[in-house]
Design a protein around this motif. Structure first.
Motif, PDB file in Angstrom:
ATOM      1  N   THR A 243     -11.485  -2.036   7.453  1.00 52.67           N
ATOM      2  CA  THR A 243     -10.754  -3.648   7.222  1.00 52.67           C
ATOM      3  C   THR A 243      -9.060  -3.836   6.565  1.00 52.67           C
ATOM      4  O   THR A 243      -8.360  -2.670   6.785  1.00 52.67           O
ATOM      5  CB  THR A 243     -10.639  -3.966   5.130  1.00 52.67           C
ATOM      6  N   ARG A 244      -8.733  -4.963   7.692  1.00 50.52           N
ATOM      7  CA  ARG A 244      -7.306  -5.026   7.668  1.00 50.52           C
ATOM      8  C   ARG A 244      -6.261  -4.916   6.795  1.00 50.52           C
ATOM      9  O   ARG A 244      -5.259  -4.902   6.479  1.00 50.52           O
ATOM     10  CB  ARG A 244      -6.870  -6.619   7.865  1.00 50.52           C
ATOM     11  N   THR A 245      -7.059  -4.911   5.202  1.00 52.76           N
ATOM     12  CA  THR A 245      -6.812  -4.680   3.859  1.00 52.76           C
ATOM     13  C   THR A 245      -6.646  -3.072   3.706  1.00 52.76           C
ATOM     14  O   THR A 245      -6.060  -2.704   2.655  1.00 52.76           O
ATOM     15  CB  THR A 245      -7.305  -5.051   2.496  1.00 52.76           C
ATOM     16  N   SER A 246      -6.772  -2.543   4.381  1.00 46.29           N
ATOM     17  CA  SER A 246      -6.502  -0.542   4.397  1.00 46.29           C
ATOM     18  C   SER A 246      -5.617  -0.398   5.117  1.00 46.29           C
ATOM     19  O   SER A 246      -4.854   1.360   5.152  1.00 46.29           O
ATOM     20  CB  SER A 246      -7.751   0.101   4.856  1.00 46.29           C
ATOM     21  N   THR A 247      -4.312  -0.944   5.401  1.00 47.24           N
ATOM     22  CA  THR A 247      -3.180  -0.465   6.177  1.00 47.24           C
ATOM     23  C   THR A 247      -2.723  -0.649   4.918  1.00 47.24           C
ATOM     24  O   THR A 247      -2.242  -2.275   4.979  1.00 47.24           O
ATOM     25  CB  THR A 247      -3.031  -1.767   7.996  1.00 47.24           C
ATOM     26  N   ARG A 248      -2.064  -0.250   4.507  1.00 49.32           N
ATOM     27  CA  ARG A 248      -1.075  -1.073   3.499  1.00 49.32           C
ATOM     28  C   ARG A 248      -0.315   0.302   3.301  1.00 49.32           C
ATOM     29  O   ARG A 248      -0.376   1.906   3.395  1.00 49.32           O
ATOM     30  CB  ARG A 248      -2.422  -0.558   1.798  1.00 49.32           C
ATOM     31  N   ALA A 249       0.233   0.465   2.347  1.00 50.92           N
ATOM     32  CA  ALA A 249       1.494   1.184   1.713  1.00 50.92           C
ATOM     33  C   ALA A 249       1.222   2.685   1.192  1.00 50.92           C
ATOM     34  O   ALA A 249       0.052   2.414   0.407  1.00 50.92           O
ATOM     35  CB  ALA A 249       2.828   1.343   1.307  1.00 50.92           C
ATOM     36  N   TRP A 250       1.661   3.672   1.301  1.00 47.87           N
ATOM     37  CA  TRP A 250       0.780   4.891   0.156  1.00 47.87           C
ATOM     38  C   TRP A 250       1.943   5.735   0.385  1.00 47.87           C
ATOM     39  O   TRP A 250       3.131   5.963   0.935  1.00 47.87           O
ATOM     40  CB  TRP A 250      -0.158   5.698   1.226  1.00 47.87           C
ATOM     41  N   LEU A 251       2.455   6.447  -0.795  1.00 47.68           N
ATOM     42  CA  LEU A 251       3.076   7.491  -1.527  1.00 47.68           C
ATOM     43  C   LEU A 251       2.790   8.137  -1.926  1.00 47.68           C
ATOM     44  O   LEU A 251       3.690   9.479  -1.912  1.00 47.68           O
ATOM     45  CB  LEU A 251       3.182   6.158  -2.464  1.00 47.68           C
ATOM     46  N   GLY A 252       0.984   8.975  -1.834  1.00 49.45           N
ATOM     47  CA  GLY A 252       1.085  10.525  -2.069  1.00 49.45           C
ATOM     48  C   GLY A 252       0.790  10.576  -3.597  1.00 49.45           C
ATOM     49  O   GLY A 252       1.732  12.027  -4.715  1.00 49.45           O
ATOM     50  N   LEU A 253       0.782   9.353  -4.893  1.00 42.69           N
ATOM     51  CA  LEU A 253       1.258   9.740  -6.147  1.00 42.69           C
ATOM     52  C   LEU A 253      -0.627   9.975  -6.753  1.00 42.69           C
ATOM     53  O   LEU A 253      -0.805   8.316  -6.430  1.00 42.69           O
ATOM     54  CB  LEU A 253       1.498   8.754  -6.555  1.00 42.69           C
ATOM     55  N   ASN A 254      -0.569  10.410  -6.977  1.00 50.14           N
ATOM     56  CA  ASN A 254      -1.869  10.729  -8.285  1.00 50.14           C
ATOM     57  C   ASN A 254      -1.298  10.167 -10.073  1.00 50.14           C
ATOM     58  O   ASN A 254      -0.923  11.341 -10.906  1.00 50.14           O
ATOM     59  CB  ASN A 254      -2.859  11.362  -8.481  1.00 50.14           C
TER      60      ASN A 254
END
Length: 342
Positions: A243-254
């Protein structure tokens, strides 16, 4: 006992039990039990095993392992299978496991970061009836449900929904309207949640210890991603693979939420968070100048209407000291490894 007998006996017992539960104080009739059993048998027949092997350099191996197994559900006559996305994340090879260990190869159609769903397409005829998608919004907490897993060791059990609410996962994940059931199943990955009519209500994601939700006694259970989310996005998943909402910022934080504080518990290797020097134990106080009071609020600010690949400013506390950290967020979908030639 034959394979067919092993699979059908639990269905027969569940059909009778679910019919009795649905009837309440009334004694269920033979036609009630027969109709219930047939609906559940059709639903159970649509559940298959899923076995995957991730590409050698997949980041997800650190947390999910390279070899993974779970379940999926056939949802159309052409062999389209819905499963939980992390089973097929960065997959190099995928097999569907049917009755008597019959194995059919499959290809990945979609991995949707936003919802958590994955779609597979069988590469040979499955000859299985598809399950119909139900309406999870209509579920009540006293309605009997069936959980089914697939493959050679597939199993069935009766469950009940104890809550439906928003869910924020530590791996930068959030959905609204997640389904929480009890008692818990350990073979939950991609397992099917059916109502008494054999309609698919949800796809299994994980085991939780707070199935009742915040402010309630702790109760172990499972979280299911509801299929009403799937209905809305299925055309996009078929056409675009996400989906288009899967294009999102990612930081790699758990991160986890503890009494209104958001704290980092793990840093993903080769991630923006690792590059910026974030550490487990850091408390996230602000994101881009906005106070952070919950995981949900943190994620929604991170995913706001802005380019995913951008600078994100966090204010954190570490050892009692406050500091500002700037991270170069990435588009998560671009970081995923793919099989060679794809």
């Amino acid at each position: 006992m034959s394979w067919i007998a092993r699979r059908m006996l639990p269905v027969l017992l569940l059909g009778a039990a679910l019919a009795a539960s649905a009837a309440g104080d009334s004694r269920p009739t033979a036609p009630d039990i027969d109709a219930q059993t047939q609906a559940l048998a059709r639903a159970n027949a649509a559940v298959v095993g899923v076995r995957t092997v991730a590409v050698e350099d997949a980041r997800s191996i650190d947390t999910l392992g390279r070899e993974r197994q779970g379940s999926g559900v056939v949802i159309d006559a052409d062999g389209l299978v819905v499963t939980i996305g992390y089973l097929i994340l960065e997959a190099d090879h995928v097999d569907l496991v049917l009755e008597r260990d019959r194995v059919v190869p499959a290809r990945v159609v979609a991995y949707d970061l936003a919802s958590g769903f994955g779609l597979l397409q069988a590469l040979a005829p499955l000859r299985l009836p598809p399950a119909g998608l139900g309406n999870p919004a209509a579920l009540s907490t006293d309605e009997p449900l069936m959980i089914a897993s697939g493959g050679a060791d597939g199993d069935l059990s009766i469950a009940r929904m104890v809550s439906r609410r928003a869910f924020s996962g530590y791996w930068e994940y959030h959905i609204d309207g997640a389904l929480f059931t009890t008692p818990p199943r350990t073979d939950h990955s991609g397992a099917a949640l059916f109502n008494a009519h054999g309609e698919l209500m949800g796809i299994g994601s994980l085991v939780v210890l707070d199935a009742l939700g915040p402010g309630h006694p702790r109760m172990a259970g499972n979280m299911f991603v509801p299929t009403d989310l799937l209905k809305r996005i299925l055309p996009d998943l078929r056409e675009r693979g996400a989906t288009r909402t899967s294009t999102r910022a990612w930081l790699g934080l758990n991160s986890v939420e503890l009494e209104g504080d958001v704290r980092v518990v793990r840093i993903t290797r080769d991630s923006p968070a690792e590059a910026a020097g974030m550490q487990p134990g850091d408390k996230i106080v602000k994101i881009d100048g906005m106070p952070v009071k919950s995981l949900e609020g943190f994620y929604k600010r991170l995913w706001r209407d802005a380019p995913p690949e951008r600078e994100v400013e966090l204010v954190i506390t570490r050892g009692g000291d406050e500091r500002t950290v700037k991270l170069q967020a990435q588009d998560r979908m671009k970081t995923l490894r793919r099989a060679k030639g794809i």
